[in-house]
Enzyme design. Structure first.
Site, PDB file in Angstrom:
ATOM      1  N   ASP A   1      13.363  21.795  32.913  1.00 30.48           N
ATOM      2  CA  ASP A   1      13.375  20.358  32.622  1.00 30.48           C
ATOM      3  C   ASP A   1      13.368  19.618  33.964  1.00 30.48           C
ATOM      4  OD1 ASP A   1      13.729  17.928  31.274  1.00 30.48           O
ATOM      5  OD2 ASP A   1      15.846  18.219  30.929  1.00 30.48           O
TER       6      ASP A   1
ATOM      7  N   LYS B   1       8.765  21.397  30.868  1.00 24.88           N
ATOM      8  CA  LYS B   1       8.710  19.940  30.660  1.00 24.88           C
ATOM      9  C   LYS B   1       8.366  19.301  31.998  1.00 24.88           C
ATOM     10  CE  LYS B   1      12.203  18.465  27.616  1.00 24.88           C
ATOM     11  NZ  LYS B   1      13.534  17.867  27.390  1.00 24.88           N
TER      12      LYS B   1
HETATM   13  P1  IMP Z   1      17.241  21.349  34.120  1.00 20.42           P
HETATM   14  O1  IMP Z   1      18.296  21.750  35.103  1.00 20.42           O
HETATM   15  O2  IMP Z   1      17.177  19.864  33.935  1.00 20.42           O
HETATM   16  O3  IMP Z   1      15.892  21.951  34.378  1.00 20.42           O
HETATM   17  O4  IMP Z   1      17.774  21.789  32.736  1.00 20.42           O
HETATM   18  C1  IMP Z   1      17.660  23.013  32.273  1.00 20.42           C
HETATM   19  C2  IMP Z   1      18.589  23.158  31.097  1.00 20.42           C
HETATM   20  O5  IMP Z   1      18.730  21.954  30.350  1.00 20.42           O
HETATM   21  C3  IMP Z   1      17.980  24.173  30.183  1.00 20.42           C
HETATM   22  O6  IMP Z   1      18.481  25.442  30.484  1.00 20.42           O
HETATM   23  C4  IMP Z   1      18.450  23.682  28.832  1.00 20.42           C
HETATM   24  O7  IMP Z   1      19.680  24.259  28.554  1.00 20.42           O
HETATM   25  C5  IMP Z   1      18.670  22.209  28.963  1.00 20.42           C
HETATM   26  N1  IMP Z   1      17.574  21.444  28.373  1.00 20.42           N
HETATM   27  C6  IMP Z   1      16.616  20.748  29.017  1.00 20.42           C
HETATM   28  N2  IMP Z   1      15.765  20.181  28.177  1.00 20.42           N
HETATM   29  C7  IMP Z   1      16.184  20.534  26.941  1.00 20.42           C
HETATM   30  C8  IMP Z   1      15.684  20.246  25.623  1.00 20.42           C
HETATM   31  O8  IMP Z   1      14.676  19.568  25.393  1.00 20.42           O
HETATM   32  N3  IMP Z   1      16.397  20.797  24.611  1.00 20.42           N
HETATM   33  C9  IMP Z   1      17.501  21.560  24.795  1.00 20.42           C
HETATM   34  N4  IMP Z   1      17.994  21.844  26.004  1.00 20.42           N
HETATM   35  C10 IMP Z   1      17.329  21.332  27.074  1.00 20.42           C
END
Ligand code: IMP
Ligand code: MG
Length: 176
Positions: A102, A131
């Site tokens: 994400d 994403k």
């Molecule tokens: P990042 O550190 O923002 O890349 O987030 C990664 C974590 O956020 C992932 O391991 C997910 O647990 C959570 N996450 C991010 N987007 C989503 C989503 O659309 N649905 C559910 N969990 C998400």
């Protein structure tokens, strides 16, 4: 549970087919290497379990539990490691596996920490969903299942407040 979805983005059969393709990509890179797969729990659990059963090469399995703090459905950026001992991966090829990339903060923090403290030969990353529009940290996954738009999704490991991880498909929750 299924009734809480407004839209299904990836039905179970489509996920299964893509997982088999990803396993073939991974096999081409890691056959005959000292591979350790490190899923990030809990989100990467279902994806990793299916991926590894399709992979059919010798490997070791470790796991990491990290908490990325979320205010509702958005990430705030703090990442904390919830175990005392990091995986033993000195001299090994590491594949980090997560459900979704994400903002990228979680995977980049984990990757940096393993590289700095565990002396791996390499650290690559594999995510089922990417994403791209949400990216904040400078990281791209080496292996990606599907690109996905900037909306909150659940199922196949992905949760909303701890729920919906065990949905076999991935979709968008109905509002309210
Ligand atoms: P990042 O550190 O923002 O890349 O987030 C990664 C974590 O956020 C992932 O391991 C997910 O647990 C959570 N996450 C991010 N987007 C989503 C989503 O659309 N649905 C559910 N969990 C998400
Ligand atoms: Mg997660």
């Amino acid at each position: 549970m299924q009734g809480d979805l407004e839209r299904v983005l990836f039905p179970a059969e489509r996920i299964a087919a893509r997982v088999v393709e990803l396993a073939a990509e991974l096999r081409a890179v890691y056959a005959d290497r000292e591979l350790t797969v490190v899923p990030l729990l809990h989100g990467g659990l279902f994806f990793t379990a299916d991926l590894l059963r399709a992979l059919a090469i010798p490997l070791r399995l470790e796991a990491l539990t990290v908490a990325s703090y979320h205010g509702g459905t958005t990430s705030t950026g703090a990442v904390s490691f919830l175990q005392q001992r990091l995986p033993q991966v000195a001299g090994r090829e590491v594949l980090l596996v997560d459900d979704i990339l994400d903002t990228g903060r979680t995977l980049s923090a984990v990757k940096r920490r393993l590289e700095a403290e565990c002396a791996p030969l390499s650290v690559r990353t594999c995510v089922l969903l990417d994403k791209r529009e949400a990216r904040v940290a400078p990281i791209e996954a080496d292996f990606v299942g599907f690109p996905v738009g900037n909306e909150f999704v659940v199922g196949y490991g992905l949760d909303h407040d701890g729920h919906y991880r065990n949905l076999p498909e991935i979709g968008v929750l109905r509002a309210g």
